[in-house]
Design a protein around this motif. Structure first.
Motif, PDB file in Angstrom:
ATOM      1  N   LEU A   1      51.856  44.221  49.358  1.00 25.95           N
ATOM      2  CA  LEU A   1      51.454  45.582  49.005  1.00 25.95           C
ATOM      3  C   LEU A   1      49.997  45.613  48.563  1.00 25.95           C
ATOM      4  CD1 LEU A   1      54.591  46.572  46.897  1.00 25.95           C
ATOM      5  CD2 LEU A   1      54.133  47.166  49.285  1.00 25.95           C
ATOM      6  N   LYS A   2      49.320  46.681  48.873  1.00 25.68           N
ATOM      7  CA  LYS A   2      47.957  46.854  48.408  1.00 25.68           C
ATOM      8  C   LYS A   2      47.957  47.546  47.041  1.00 25.68           C
ATOM      9  CE  LYS A   2      45.181  47.098  52.636  1.00 25.68           C
ATOM     10  NZ  LYS A   2      44.201  47.929  53.379  1.00 25.68           N
ATOM     11  N   PRO A   3      47.148  47.054  46.087  1.00 24.39           N
ATOM     12  CA  PRO A   3      47.003  47.796  44.837  1.00 24.39           C
ATOM     13  C   PRO A   3      46.313  49.126  45.108  1.00 24.39           C
ATOM     14  CG  PRO A   3      45.396  46.017  44.959  1.00 24.39           C
ATOM     15  CD  PRO A   3      46.309  45.843  46.140  1.00 24.39           C
ATOM     16  N   LYS A   4      46.595  50.131  44.265  1.00 29.62           N
ATOM     17  CA  LYS A   4      46.067  51.472  44.494  1.00 29.62           C
ATOM     18  C   LYS A   4      45.157  51.899  43.346  1.00 29.62           C
ATOM     19  CE  LYS A   4      49.805  53.173  47.414  1.00 29.62           C
ATOM     20  NZ  LYS A   4      50.810  54.234  47.615  1.00 29.62           N
ATOM     21  N   ALA A   5      44.032  52.507  43.718  1.00 32.60           N
ATOM     22  CA  ALA A   5      43.067  52.975  42.728  1.00 32.60           C
ATOM     23  C   ALA A   5      42.766  54.443  42.970  1.00 32.60           C
ATOM     24  CB  ALA A   5      41.780  52.156  42.792  1.00 32.60           C
TER      25      ALA A   5
ATOM     26  N   GLY B   1      45.181  41.361  36.203  1.00 30.92           N
ATOM     27  CA  GLY B   1      44.987  40.496  37.372  1.00 30.92           C
ATOM     28  C   GLY B   1      46.260  39.892  37.915  1.00 30.92           C
ATOM     29  N   SER B   2      47.131  39.417  37.020  1.00 33.55           N
ATOM     30  CA  SER B   2      48.360  38.771  37.493  1.00 33.55           C
ATOM     31  C   SER B   2      49.299  39.780  38.143  1.00 33.55           C
ATOM     32  CB  SER B   2      49.072  38.067  36.340  1.00 33.55           C
ATOM     33  OG  SER B   2      49.457  38.995  35.346  1.00 33.55           O
ATOM     34  N   CYS B   3      49.327  41.000  37.622  1.00 38.96           N
ATOM     35  CA  CYS B   3      50.180  42.043  38.201  1.00 38.96           C
ATOM     36  C   CYS B   3      49.680  42.453  39.580  1.00 38.96           C
ATOM     37  CB  CYS B   3      50.233  43.253  37.277  1.00 38.96           C
ATOM     38  SG  CYS B   3      50.920  42.910  35.637  1.00 38.96           S
ATOM     39  N   ILE B   4      48.366  42.548  39.721  1.00 36.75           N
ATOM     40  CA  ILE B   4      47.787  42.866  41.027  1.00 36.75           C
ATOM     41  C   ILE B   4      48.093  41.747  42.013  1.00 36.75           C
ATOM     42  CG2 ILE B   4      45.623  43.213  42.284  1.00 36.75           C
ATOM     43  CD1 ILE B   4      44.531  44.640  39.850  1.00 36.75           C
ATOM     44  N   GLU B   5      47.987  40.504  41.537  1.00 35.09           N
ATOM     45  CA  GLU B   5      48.280  39.358  42.397  1.00 35.09           C
ATOM     46  C   GLU B   5      49.732  39.402  42.882  1.00 35.09           C
ATOM     47  OE1 GLU B   5      47.586  35.588  44.325  1.00 35.09           O
ATOM     48  OE2 GLU B   5      46.294  37.199  43.595  1.00 35.09           O
ATOM     49  N   ASP B   6      50.658  39.745  41.989  1.00 40.97           N
ATOM     50  CA  ASP B   6      52.067  39.853  42.388  1.00 40.97           C
ATOM     51  C   ASP B   6      52.244  40.922  43.463  1.00 40.97           C
ATOM     52  OD1 ASP B   6      52.793  37.892  40.620  1.00 40.97           O
ATOM     53  OD2 ASP B   6      53.441  39.287  39.052  1.00 40.97           O
ATOM     54  N   ARG B   7      51.548  42.033  43.298  1.00 40.99           N
ATOM     55  CA  ARG B   7      51.659  43.112  44.277  1.00 40.99           C
ATOM     56  C   ARG B   7      51.151  42.647  45.646  1.00 40.99           C
ATOM     57  NH1 ARG B   7      52.647  48.368  43.948  1.00 40.99           N
ATOM     58  NH2 ARG B   7      52.464  48.514  41.685  1.00 40.99           N
ATOM     59  N   VAL B   8      50.026  41.945  45.638  1.00 36.48           N
ATOM     60  CA  VAL B   8      49.446  41.453  46.889  1.00 36.48           C
ATOM     61  C   VAL B   8      50.380  40.439  47.542  1.00 36.48           C
ATOM     62  CG1 VAL B   8      47.537  40.154  47.902  1.00 36.48           C
ATOM     63  CG2 VAL B   8      47.077  41.907  46.171  1.00 36.48           C
ATOM     64  N   GLN B   9      50.952  39.540  46.714  1.00 35.90           N
ATOM     65  CA  GLN B   9      51.846  38.520  47.250  1.00 35.90           C
ATOM     66  C   GLN B   9      53.099  39.133  47.887  1.00 35.90           C
ATOM     67  OE1 GLN B   9      51.318  35.249  47.563  1.00 35.90           O
ATOM     68  NE2 GLN B   9      49.258  35.551  46.705  1.00 35.90           N
ATOM     69  N   ASN B  10      53.462  40.323  47.447  1.00 31.96           N
ATOM     70  CA  ASN B  10      54.620  41.022  48.009  1.00 31.96           C
ATOM     71  C   ASN B  10      54.231  41.893  49.196  1.00 31.96           C
ATOM     72  OD1 ASN B  10      56.618  40.006  46.241  1.00 31.96           O
ATOM     73  ND2 ASN B  10      55.980  41.464  44.650  1.00 31.96           N
TER      74      ASN B  10
ATOM     75  N   PHE C   1      33.380  49.291  46.867  1.00 34.81           N
ATOM     76  CA  PHE C   1      33.555  47.932  46.357  1.00 34.81           C
ATOM     77  C   PHE C   1      35.034  47.605  46.168  1.00 34.81           C
ATOM     78  CE2 PHE C   1      33.968  44.935  42.839  1.00 34.81           C
ATOM     79  CZ  PHE C   1      33.146  43.908  43.243  1.00 34.81           C
ATOM     80  N   LEU C   2      35.792  48.531  45.582  1.00 39.30           N
ATOM     81  CA  LEU C   2      37.216  48.297  45.362  1.00 39.30           C
ATOM     82  C   LEU C   2      37.948  48.070  46.681  1.00 39.30           C
ATOM     83  CD1 LEU C   2      37.972  50.979  42.611  1.00 39.30           C
ATOM     84  CD2 LEU C   2      37.846  48.505  42.289  1.00 39.30           C
ATOM     85  N   LYS C   3      37.558  48.800  47.707  1.00 36.61           N
ATOM     86  CA  LYS C   3      38.239  48.686  48.995  1.00 36.61           C
ATOM     87  C   LYS C   3      37.820  47.427  49.749  1.00 36.61           C
ATOM     88  CE  LYS C   3      39.108  51.069  53.365  1.00 36.61           C
ATOM     89  NZ  LYS C   3      40.575  50.979  53.257  1.00 36.61           N
ATOM     90  N   THR C   4      36.505  47.237  49.917  1.00 41.96           N
ATOM     91  CA  THR C   4      36.026  46.169  50.794  1.00 41.96           C
ATOM     92  C   THR C   4      36.065  44.802  50.146  1.00 41.96           C
ATOM     93  OG1 THR C   4      33.710  46.512  50.142  1.00 41.96           O
ATOM     94  CG2 THR C   4      34.530  47.785  52.017  1.00 41.96           C
ATOM     95  N   GLN C   5      35.849  44.728  48.834  1.00 40.13           N
ATOM     96  CA  GLN C   5      35.758  43.427  48.180  1.00 40.13           C
ATOM     97  C   GLN C   5      37.027  43.015  47.441  1.00 40.13           C
ATOM     98  OE1 GLN C   5      32.870  41.509  48.742  1.00 40.13           O
ATOM     99  NE2 GLN C   5      32.776  43.222  50.183  1.00 40.13           N
ATOM    100  N   LEU C   6      37.813  43.991  46.993  1.00 38.68           N
ATOM    101  CA  LEU C   6      39.001  43.651  46.209  1.00 38.68           C
ATOM    102  C   LEU C   6      40.302  44.068  46.879  1.00 38.68           C
ATOM    103  CD1 LEU C   6      37.743  44.537  42.606  1.00 38.68           C
ATOM    104  CD2 LEU C   6      37.680  42.335  43.782  1.00 38.68           C
ATOM    105  N   GLY C   7      40.220  44.684  48.048  1.00 39.37           N
ATOM    106  CA  GLY C   7      41.420  44.970  48.826  1.00 39.37           C
ATOM    107  C   GLY C   7      42.273  46.119  48.340  1.00 39.37           C
ATOM    108  N   PHE C   8      41.703  47.057  47.584  1.00 38.06           N
ATOM    109  CA  PHE C   8      42.463  48.197  47.079  1.00 38.06           C
ATOM    110  C   PHE C   8      42.604  49.284  48.141  1.00 38.06           C
ATOM    111  CE2 PHE C   8      41.914  46.336  42.987  1.00 38.06           C
ATOM    112  CZ  PHE C   8      42.790  46.965  42.118  1.00 38.06           C
ATOM    113  N   GLU C   9      43.689  50.022  48.038  1.00 38.68           N
ATOM    114  CA  GLU C   9      43.794  51.309  48.724  1.00 38.68           C
ATOM    115  C   GLU C   9      43.190  52.328  47.763  1.00 38.68           C
ATOM    116  OE1 GLU C   9      47.188  54.004  51.016  1.00 38.68           O
ATOM    117  OE2 GLU C   9      47.761  52.239  49.843  1.00 38.68           O
TER     118      GLU C   9
END
Length: 462
Positions: A250-254, A239-248, A267-275
């Motif tokens: 960037l979208k996390p990738k799945a 979670g903290s690593c994903i948060e750092d990516r978002v703060q910079n 769900f990953l795209k619409t609710q959690l903001g993943f690419e």
């Protein structure tokens, strides 16, 4: 051809026989009897059990196919032979009925149980008689299905026959619970995709019914499939690593291997903001996902191809995927010139084995070979995780699977889904000291709101 009763004296791995007999309670009816021996050598003292098929569900693939019978047997620990008894479908159909409504089977089972004891005895090895006492336990088949209606049957080149059905299931609340499901005939007991559906505006839940005139629409913002929720919960480990990516910015990738109806991807795209990128073997499955499960609305990038081959080639670092939105592209691998970043923060693996006779229903044995796991690790980011849905018939097979992962990944975690079948296995590229004691950040707060908190709190290090 007459059956040789002596042939049932021995458990023969994977032997499957079915036949009909006159019903002892209704002279004009026939009963279908199916006998399956376990593909797994369990013990020198075999245990035989019987199961009565719920009335009106006899044509359902769960009860009418060898693959369905096998999954019933494998989900009954310690059973060497399973005898299935049900009314013989009048029309000879081996496909699920167009509509089904649950009924009380207690009286039906009681009326047959005593009458069929001589048959159970004849179909059991005599070593099952202990101290002069013979007993075949009657297994209960229970699920939460109230009623169902088949919307469409289709055939995919790779997955074979499949069906889309709307169902109403039992609810823990006063609100009625409607779902849409995708099932494959090759693994009929597994619901490949399940999403919540809601009636169109203007109709309250009290006045609608499955199969009626009211149309239902997919609800893609929530996960309801039992094992998909803990798969999403695994993201709390990074979670903290994903948060750092978002703060910079960037979208996390799945990367999702196995799309099915696309519930997890959406769900990953619409609710959690993943690419999100998906790989699905069968083009027809993607058509079903878009038509019935709302995948198209999520604008997910998908590729038609073999997920294991995809990981292997991507891990070779000489090819990269061409993932397109909205339309299928069979040629998934292009030159490095297109500049696609192949590092993913999470790989979600939701693949079945196609053949459960080795005791592993998911994942395919080919995926856990060392070179594939190494390839998967190579395309994960420095803090990335590999998340896998696992269904194993025995604890020994699951332990073997864990051992294979431990040779490649420094840390493993698991989540017990709690349904007696699924475990979610999580492998980390890099160890962390206290992954579950991270301070709450916006991503973790959003994750906790979006899914059940019990799974976030039940991640166990192996």
């Amino acid at each position: 051809m007459a059956l040789d009763i002596k042939s049932f004296e021995t458990i023969i791995s994977s032997r499957f026989l079915s036949f009909t007999i006159p019903s002892p309670t209704l002279a004009t009816h026939l009963l279908r009897v199916a006998v399956l021996d376990s593909p797994i050598q369990l013990t020198d003292s075999p245990q035989v059990a019987a199961l009565f098929v719920p009335q009106a569900r006899e044509p359902d693939w769960i009860f009418s196919t060898e693959s369905g019978h096998l999954q019933l047997l494998l989900s009954s620990p310690g059973i060497s032979r399973l005898i299935l008894i049900g009314n013989n479908p009048i029309d000879g159909s081996d496909s699920p009925p167009l509509t089904y409504h649950k009924r009380d089977d207690d009286q039906y089972v009681k009326s047959l149980e005593n009458s069929l004891k001589p048959l159970f005895f004849a179909l059991s090895p005599k070593v099952c008689v202990k101290d002069g006492i013979f007993n075949v336990p009657i297994l209960d088949y229970e699920d939460n299905l109230i009623c169902s209606v088949v919307l469409e049957r289709r055939v995919g080149v790779f997955v074979g026959e499949m069906l889309v059905e709307d169902v109403e299931i039992e609810s823990d609340s006063e609100l009625r619970d409607f779902r849409r499901r995708l099932r494959f005939k090759r693994m009929p007991n597994l619901v490949q995709t399940e999403i919540r559906i809601v009636p169109e505006k203007g109709f309250g839940l009290d006045c609608v019914k499955i199969g009626g005139e009211v149309k239902f629409t997919p609800e893609t913002k929530v996960l309801v499939h039992s094992y998909l929720i803990p798969m999403a919960a695994s993201l709390s480990l990074i979670g903290s690593c994903i948060e750092d990516r978002v703060q910079n910015g960037l979208k996390p990738k799945a990367l999702c291997l196995g799309v099915g109806g696309g519930a997890l991807l959406g769900f990953l795209k619409t609710q959690l903001g993943f690419e999100v990128f998906g790989v699905e073997m069968d083009e027809e499955v993607l058509r079903v996902a878009r038509q019935y499960f709302g995948l198209e609305d999520c604008e997910i990038q998908v590729c038609v191809g073999d997920a294991i081959e995809y990981v292997e080639k991507l891990g070779g670092k000489d090819r990269v995927p061409n993932l397109v939105s909205g339309e299928v592209n069979v040629d998934c691998y292009l030159d490095n010139a297109n500049g696609f970043d192949t590092k993913f923060d999470v790989i979600m693996v939701d693949l079945d084995s196609c053949d459960a006779r080795n005791g592993i229903i998911a994942p395919p044995s080919e995926f856990v070979k060392k070179h594939i796991l190494l390839a998967a690790r190579s395309i994960l980011s420095d803090f990335g995780i590999l998340v896998m849905n696992v269904i194993s018939a025995t604890g020994l097979l699951y332990d073997t699977l864990i051992h294979e992962f431990q040779e490649i990944f420094p840390e493993l975690y698991e989540i017990d889904v709690g349904n007696g079948e699924n475990f979610v296995l999580i492998a980390k590229v890099s160890p962390v000291l206290s992954p579950l004691s991270e301070c709450e950040n916006s991503f973790l707060r959003n994750l906790r709101i979006a899914i059940s908190g019990k799974y976030l709190d039940s991640i166990r290090k192996i």
